[in-house]
Design a protein around this motif. Sequence first.
Motif, PDB file in Angstrom:
ATOM      1  N   GLU A   1     102.152  42.274   6.165  1.00 26.89           N
ATOM      2  CA  GLU A   1     102.519  41.021   6.826  1.00 26.89           C
ATOM      3  C   GLU A   1     103.609  40.303   6.037  1.00 26.89           C
ATOM      4  O   GLU A   1     104.572  39.790   6.612  1.00 26.89           O
ATOM      5  CB  GLU A   1     101.305  40.110   6.974  1.00 26.89           C
ATOM      6  CG  GLU A   1     101.648  38.795   7.652  1.00 26.89           C
ATOM      7  CD  GLU A   1     100.484  37.850   7.755  1.00 26.89           C
ATOM      8  OE1 GLU A   1     100.316  37.279   8.851  1.00 26.89           O
ATOM      9  OE2 GLU A   1      99.750  37.667   6.758  1.00 26.89           O
ATOM     10  N   LEU A   2     103.472  40.260   4.724  1.00 23.94           N
ATOM     11  CA  LEU A   2     104.462  39.586   3.884  1.00 23.94           C
ATOM     12  C   LEU A   2     105.833  40.240   4.024  1.00 23.94           C
ATOM     13  O   LEU A   2     106.844  39.546   4.203  1.00 23.94           O
ATOM     14  CB  LEU A   2     104.014  39.587   2.423  1.00 23.94           C
ATOM     15  CG  LEU A   2     104.968  38.919   1.448  1.00 23.94           C
ATOM     16  CD1 LEU A   2     105.145  37.442   1.784  1.00 23.94           C
ATOM     17  CD2 LEU A   2     104.462  39.083   0.023  1.00 23.94           C
ATOM     18  N   ILE A   3     105.898  41.553   3.957  1.00 25.00           N
ATOM     19  CA  ILE A   3     107.197  42.222   4.060  1.00 25.00           C
ATOM     20  C   ILE A   3     107.764  42.087   5.471  1.00 25.00           C
ATOM     21  O   ILE A   3     108.970  41.940   5.659  1.00 25.00           O
ATOM     22  CB  ILE A   3     107.134  43.699   3.595  1.00 25.00           C
ATOM     23  CG1 ILE A   3     108.523  44.209   3.212  1.00 25.00           C
ATOM     24  CG2 ILE A   3     106.525  44.602   4.624  1.00 25.00           C
ATOM     25  CD1 ILE A   3     109.098  43.575   2.000  1.00 25.00           C
ATOM     26  N   PHE A   4     106.891  42.102   6.484  1.00 25.45           N
ATOM     27  CA  PHE A   4     107.346  41.861   7.852  1.00 25.45           C
ATOM     28  C   PHE A   4     108.006  40.490   7.956  1.00 25.45           C
ATOM     29  O   PHE A   4     109.087  40.357   8.537  1.00 25.45           O
ATOM     30  CB  PHE A   4     106.182  41.942   8.843  1.00 25.45           C
ATOM     31  CG  PHE A   4     106.553  41.467  10.220  1.00 25.45           C
ATOM     32  CD1 PHE A   4     107.221  42.299  11.102  1.00 25.45           C
ATOM     33  CD2 PHE A   4     106.264  40.169  10.623  1.00 25.45           C
ATOM     34  CE1 PHE A   4     107.598  41.849  12.360  1.00 25.45           C
ATOM     35  CE2 PHE A   4     106.628  39.709  11.874  1.00 25.45           C
ATOM     36  CZ  PHE A   4     107.302  40.553  12.744  1.00 25.45           C
ATOM     37  N   LEU A   5     107.370  39.476   7.393  1.00 24.77           N
ATOM     38  CA  LEU A   5     107.921  38.125   7.486  1.00 24.77           C
ATOM     39  C   LEU A   5     109.224  37.982   6.721  1.00 24.77           C
ATOM     40  O   LEU A   5     110.158  37.338   7.207  1.00 24.77           O
ATOM     41  CB  LEU A   5     106.887  37.099   7.002  1.00 24.77           C
ATOM     42  CG  LEU A   5     105.671  36.937   7.911  1.00 24.77           C
ATOM     43  CD1 LEU A   5     104.614  36.069   7.242  1.00 24.77           C
ATOM     44  CD2 LEU A   5     106.070  36.375   9.269  1.00 24.77           C
ATOM     45  N   THR A   6     109.324  38.583   5.539  1.00 26.62           N
ATOM     46  CA  THR A   6     110.585  38.464   4.791  1.00 26.62           C
ATOM     47  C   THR A   6     111.708  39.210   5.491  1.00 26.62           C
ATOM     48  O   THR A   6     112.833  38.724   5.568  1.00 26.62           O
ATOM     49  CB  THR A   6     110.443  38.943   3.338  1.00 26.62           C
ATOM     50  OG1 THR A   6     110.033  40.310   3.308  1.00 26.62           O
ATOM     51  CG2 THR A   6     109.437  38.101   2.579  1.00 26.62           C
ATOM     52  N   ARG A   7     111.418  40.384   6.034  1.00 29.61           N
ATOM     53  CA  ARG A   7     112.439  41.136   6.755  1.00 29.61           C
ATOM     54  C   ARG A   7     112.800  40.448   8.066  1.00 29.61           C
ATOM     55  O   ARG A   7     113.968  40.430   8.471  1.00 29.61           O
ATOM     56  CB  ARG A   7     111.967  42.562   7.006  1.00 29.61           C
ATOM     57  CG  ARG A   7     111.923  43.368   5.721  1.00 29.61           C
ATOM     58  CD  ARG A   7     111.383  44.759   5.920  1.00 29.61           C
ATOM     59  NE  ARG A   7     111.336  45.454   4.636  1.00 29.61           N
ATOM     60  CZ  ARG A   7     110.917  46.688   4.473  1.00 29.61           C
ATOM     61  NH1 ARG A   7     110.487  47.392   5.514  1.00 29.61           N
ATOM     62  NH2 ARG A   7     110.907  47.237   3.275  1.00 29.61           N
TER      63      ARG A   7
ATOM     64  N   SER B   1     119.666  45.990  11.326  1.00 31.27           N
ATOM     65  CA  SER B   1     120.545  45.722  10.185  1.00 31.27           C
ATOM     66  C   SER B   1     119.785  45.461   8.891  1.00 31.27           C
ATOM     67  O   SER B   1     120.389  45.192   7.862  1.00 31.27           O
ATOM     68  CB  SER B   1     121.430  44.513  10.500  1.00 31.27           C
ATOM     69  OG  SER B   1     122.222  44.767  11.634  1.00 31.27           O
ATOM     70  N   ILE B   2     118.461  45.538   8.930  1.00 35.99           N
ATOM     71  CA  ILE B   2     117.641  45.283   7.741  1.00 35.99           C
ATOM     72  C   ILE B   2     117.670  46.512   6.833  1.00 35.99           C
ATOM     73  O   ILE B   2     117.406  47.625   7.279  1.00 35.99           O
ATOM     74  CB  ILE B   2     116.194  44.946   8.144  1.00 35.99           C
ATOM     75  CG1 ILE B   2     116.166  43.725   9.056  1.00 35.99           C
ATOM     76  CG2 ILE B   2     115.316  44.730   6.914  1.00 35.99           C
ATOM     77  CD1 ILE B   2     116.792  42.479   8.466  1.00 35.99           C
ATOM     78  N   VAL B   3     117.990  46.299   5.584  1.00 37.83           N
ATOM     79  CA  VAL B   3     118.047  47.392   4.604  1.00 37.83           C
ATOM     80  C   VAL B   3     117.179  47.075   3.386  1.00 37.83           C
ATOM     81  O   VAL B   3     117.338  47.683   2.342  1.00 37.83           O
ATOM     82  CB  VAL B   3     119.505  47.672   4.162  1.00 37.83           C
ATOM     83  CG1 VAL B   3     120.324  48.184   5.324  1.00 37.83           C
ATOM     84  CG2 VAL B   3     120.147  46.432   3.554  1.00 37.83           C
TER      85      VAL B   3
ATOM     86  N   GLN C   1     114.581  48.103  -5.469  1.00 32.31           N
ATOM     87  CA  GLN C   1     115.779  48.495  -6.214  1.00 32.31           C
ATOM     88  C   GLN C   1     117.065  48.275  -5.412  1.00 32.31           C
ATOM     89  O   GLN C   1     118.033  49.037  -5.554  1.00 32.31           O
ATOM     90  CB  GLN C   1     115.680  49.966  -6.652  1.00 32.31           C
ATOM     91  CG  GLN C   1     114.407  50.334  -7.385  1.00 32.31           C
ATOM     92  CD  GLN C   1     114.268  49.610  -8.709  1.00 32.31           C
ATOM     93  OE1 GLN C   1     115.239  49.396  -9.403  1.00 32.31           O
ATOM     94  NE2 GLN C   1     113.041  49.243  -9.054  1.00 32.31           N
ATOM     95  N   ASP C   2     117.108  47.252  -4.557  1.00 31.17           N
ATOM     96  CA  ASP C   2     118.303  47.011  -3.743  1.00 31.17           C
ATOM     97  C   ASP C   2     119.132  45.835  -4.243  1.00 31.17           C
ATOM     98  O   ASP C   2     120.053  45.385  -3.564  1.00 31.17           O
ATOM     99  CB  ASP C   2     117.935  46.815  -2.272  1.00 31.17           C
ATOM    100  CG  ASP C   2     117.076  45.582  -2.031  1.00 31.17           C
ATOM    101  OD1 ASP C   2     116.836  44.813  -2.988  1.00 31.17           O
ATOM    102  OD2 ASP C   2     116.648  45.379  -0.895  1.00 31.17           O
ATOM    103  N   ASN C   3     118.802  45.334  -5.423  1.00 31.49           N
ATOM    104  CA  ASN C   3     119.525  44.215  -6.029  1.00 31.49           C
ATOM    105  C   ASN C   3     119.558  42.982  -5.129  1.00 31.49           C
ATOM    106  O   ASN C   3     120.519  42.228  -5.124  1.00 31.49           O
ATOM    107  CB  ASN C   3     120.939  44.620  -6.431  1.00 31.49           C
ATOM    108  CG  ASN C   3     120.947  45.600  -7.573  1.00 31.49           C
ATOM    109  OD1 ASN C   3     120.185  45.464  -8.517  1.00 31.49           O
ATOM    110  ND2 ASN C   3     121.777  46.619  -7.483  1.00 31.49           N
ATOM    111  N   GLY C   4     118.520  42.793  -4.321  1.00 29.39           N
ATOM    112  CA  GLY C   4     118.408  41.595  -3.504  1.00 29.39           C
ATOM    113  C   GLY C   4     119.103  41.646  -2.164  1.00 29.39           C
ATOM    114  O   GLY C   4     119.128  40.661  -1.445  1.00 29.39           O
ATOM    115  N   ILE C   5     119.676  42.782  -1.799  1.00 32.31           N
ATOM    116  CA  ILE C   5     120.344  42.899  -0.497  1.00 32.31           C
ATOM    117  C   ILE C   5     119.282  43.234   0.542  1.00 32.31           C
ATOM    118  O   ILE C   5     118.603  44.243   0.452  1.00 32.31           O
ATOM    119  CB  ILE C   5     121.437  43.980  -0.525  1.00 32.31           C
ATOM    120  CG1 ILE C   5     122.503  43.594  -1.542  1.00 32.31           C
ATOM    121  CG2 ILE C   5     122.040  44.173   0.866  1.00 32.31           C
ATOM    122  CD1 ILE C   5     123.520  44.678  -1.811  1.00 32.31           C
ATOM    123  N   ASP C   6     119.143  42.362   1.538  1.00 27.06           N
ATOM    124  CA  ASP C   6     118.111  42.548   2.556  1.00 27.06           C
ATOM    125  C   ASP C   6     118.667  43.013   3.894  1.00 27.06           C
ATOM    126  O   ASP C   6     117.941  43.580   4.702  1.00 27.06           O
ATOM    127  CB  ASP C   6     117.325  41.253   2.765  1.00 27.06           C
ATOM    128  CG  ASP C   6     116.502  40.880   1.542  1.00 27.06           C
ATOM    129  OD1 ASP C   6     116.174  41.789   0.755  1.00 27.06           O
ATOM    130  OD2 ASP C   6     116.198  39.691   1.379  1.00 27.06           O
TER     131      ASP C   6
END
Length: 80
Positions: free
Chosen positions: A35-41, A62-64, A68-73
Amino acid sequence: MSEIHLRQIKSYLQKTFNGLIDLSDYQNKSEKDRELIFLTRSLAAFTLMVLADISPQEASKSIVDGGQDNGIDSLYFDRR
């Protein structure tokens, strides 16, 4: 921000992005983590939806977000 505002935002994100956000990398996680990752994405997708004036379907593609993505969502390129 009040609790009622948070519930309204959460409800909107769930209605708008239900079934659109990829959670395949969280299949073996707890329901709370999913649920948390769903909401942030979803929040990242919503931001793109508003700023780029695109559909929820296009924004969710467009969600990536990941580790280890250096904060790029999210990434979105508009040829216009």
